[in-house]
Enzyme design. Sequence first.
Site, PDB file in Angstrom:
ATOM      1  N   GLU A   1      -5.078  -8.823   1.035  1.00 45.00           N
ATOM      2  CA  GLU A   1      -5.772  -8.461   2.280  1.00 45.00           C
ATOM      3  C   GLU A   1      -7.247  -8.255   1.971  1.00 45.00           C
ATOM      4  O   GLU A   1      -7.601  -7.677   0.940  1.00 45.00           O
ATOM      5  CB  GLU A   1      -5.240  -7.161   2.906  1.00 45.00           C
ATOM      6  CG  GLU A   1      -3.875  -7.294   3.532  1.00 45.00           C
ATOM      7  CD  GLU A   1      -3.372  -5.997   4.157  1.00 45.00           C
ATOM      8  OE1 GLU A   1      -4.197  -5.212   4.685  1.00 45.00           O
ATOM      9  OE2 GLU A   1      -2.165  -5.774   4.110  1.00 45.00           O
TER      10      GLU A   1
ATOM     11  N   GLU B   1       0.819  -1.223   0.000  1.00 44.17           N
ATOM     12  CA  GLU B   1       0.000   0.000   0.000  1.00 44.17           C
ATOM     13  C   GLU B   1       0.847   1.265   0.000  1.00 44.17           C
ATOM     14  O   GLU B   1       0.879   2.021   0.979  1.00 44.17           O
ATOM     15  CB  GLU B   1      -0.941   0.004   1.204  1.00 44.17           C
ATOM     16  CG  GLU B   1      -1.951  -1.108   1.184  1.00 44.17           C
ATOM     17  CD  GLU B   1      -3.050  -0.933   2.241  1.00 44.17           C
ATOM     18  OE1 GLU B   1      -2.913  -0.049   3.089  1.00 44.17           O
ATOM     19  OE2 GLU B   1      -4.029  -1.691   2.189  1.00 44.17           O
TER      20      GLU B   1
HETATM   21  C1  BG6 Z   1      -4.225  -2.197   5.402  1.00 40.83           C
HETATM   22  C2  BG6 Z   1      -2.850  -2.508   5.889  1.00 40.83           C
HETATM   23  O1  BG6 Z   1      -4.224  -0.877   5.051  1.00 40.83           O
HETATM   24  O2  BG6 Z   1      -5.279  -2.254   6.287  1.00 40.83           O
HETATM   25  C3  BG6 Z   1      -2.789  -3.274   7.188  1.00 40.83           C
HETATM   26  O3  BG6 Z   1      -2.058  -3.096   4.915  1.00 40.83           O
HETATM   27  C4  BG6 Z   1      -3.855  -2.767   8.138  1.00 40.83           C
HETATM   28  O4  BG6 Z   1      -1.499  -3.160   7.707  1.00 40.83           O
HETATM   29  C5  BG6 Z   1      -5.206  -3.005   7.482  1.00 40.83           C
HETATM   30  O5  BG6 Z   1      -3.824  -3.335   9.393  1.00 40.83           O
HETATM   31  C6  BG6 Z   1      -6.378  -2.615   8.330  1.00 40.83           C
HETATM   32  O6  BG6 Z   1      -6.276  -1.298   8.738  1.00 40.83           O
HETATM   33  P1  BG6 Z   1      -6.338  -0.900  10.262  1.00 40.83           P
HETATM   34  O7  BG6 Z   1      -6.127   0.566  10.281  1.00 40.83           O
HETATM   35  O8  BG6 Z   1      -7.700  -1.273  10.688  1.00 40.83           O
HETATM   36  O9  BG6 Z   1      -5.268  -1.635  10.954  1.00 40.83           O
END
Ligand code: BG6
Length: 471
Positions: A362, A163
């Site tokens: 993800e 990202e």
């Molecule tokens: C993504 C990232 O943006 O979202 C992760 O790659 C992150 O590292 C995930 O944990 C969820 O976001 P957050 O802010 O809820 O941890």
Amino acid sequence: MTKTQFPKGFLWGASTSAFQIEGGFDEGGKGPATTDIGTGNPDIADNKIASDHYHHWKEDVDLMAEMGMKIYRMGFSWSRIMPDATGRPNKEGLKFYDQLIDYLLEKGIEPFVTLYHFECPQALVDAYGGWLDRRMIEDYVHYAEICFEHFKGRVKRWVTVNEQLIATAAGMLTGDKELDPRKRLKNMYQMSYHVSLAEHKAISRLREIDPEAKIGPVCAIQVVYPKTCKPEHVLAAEKAQELMEFYLLDLSVRGEYPPYVKSYLKKNKMFPKTKPDDEVELKKSKPDFIGVNYYFSICVEEKKGAVNYQQPPFWISDDFDICENDYLKKTEWMDKGIDPVGLHIGMQKIYHRYRLPMIVTENGMAYSDKVEKDGTIHDEYRIDYLKKHIEQLKIMIDEGIPVLGYCPWSFIDVVSSHQGFQKRYGLVYVDRTETDPKQCARIKKDSFYWYKEVIRNNGLTKESIRGKQNG
Ligand code: BG6
């Protein structure tokens, strides 16, 4: 292959990142990273212990094997491998990843490694300001080379950067202390340009060091809808998507800025400083795949009124405003709404533009999970979320879009990028609170058993669609 089955060899996995699970922030010769500082709020867990994977790694791999995972999307911590600004690798750091990777391979799980997932070595920020300075490019490439050489033959799929959009936007990640929002924005585009150059140089080096290995970026896919079909809203959505997503992917895949973004940055005096030879470097290499991180879609409308600088930098624009999407169901932690069809729309657009295979790196549902008195965790909301996204993947694949695998976020509960353990994403619960890490015991959630069946069946079955299986 039955109607619901995925193609043979589909890579069912799960994801984590180094700074969000490892802990052991000052063990094994690790140097500090920007992410070690956390939010600074003592009531929110930081990553000093995180999920204590540093001490639980073997148990974690055993759980992955029990779930049947084919691939594990994990991260390396750059400052564990290179603790200071000398560029000398830390043997103990490499040893930690050696044992982890060897054990994954022993269990038949492919390690799929992200080189840079938000954690920036503090030593390089202190030495010259980190990504704001071109010296960071060579330091990143050197780090990548060490990893490519050391893990050659064992790691066959790499991610350059997770990202880039977020990695360069947040001062707490980059170490950029600039307070003026306009200058901060300009810095973001400069840092991001350096990241793109570093990425291309690293890809070129991998081709020389290990031609068999594959490599690609992971993008935070931005699925942007227009508020209505009013043409001005539609145009605003197109521009927002160029500015938040495609400019980074265009740099990764085509080695150039899209025309609108180039003119936008020039008009706003934010176009980065470049050097004449950069273009050759940017065009020399191309990734093998695109990793896709998707949680929710967003909605925009045509710009009205003054630019709002008090919002995430990548939403700051004089061409669009972010707005609500009333069609989506929102939850406490998923306040933009839940939108499985958005995954389909987003990945389809990426494929139409780049014609590269993709892997979901993800995708997950944040929730404040509750442990029942008998120690079970009934996260049927997460099962529902994952199931609906997997259904969309199947439709895409059937329509001819090459999706190599699916790695939900996250394998175990992780410390959130800025919200501690209040919300959780894991298939496995980590028993700790914000302020008390306890033993970080692992507890399998219902989603763990459910996903295990999905993997076993290579797709959703009638039972997994109903979400009935558990221990
Ligand atoms: C993504 C990232 O943006 O979202 C992760 O790659 C992150 O590292 C995930 O944990 C969820 O976001 P957050 O802010 O809820 O941890």
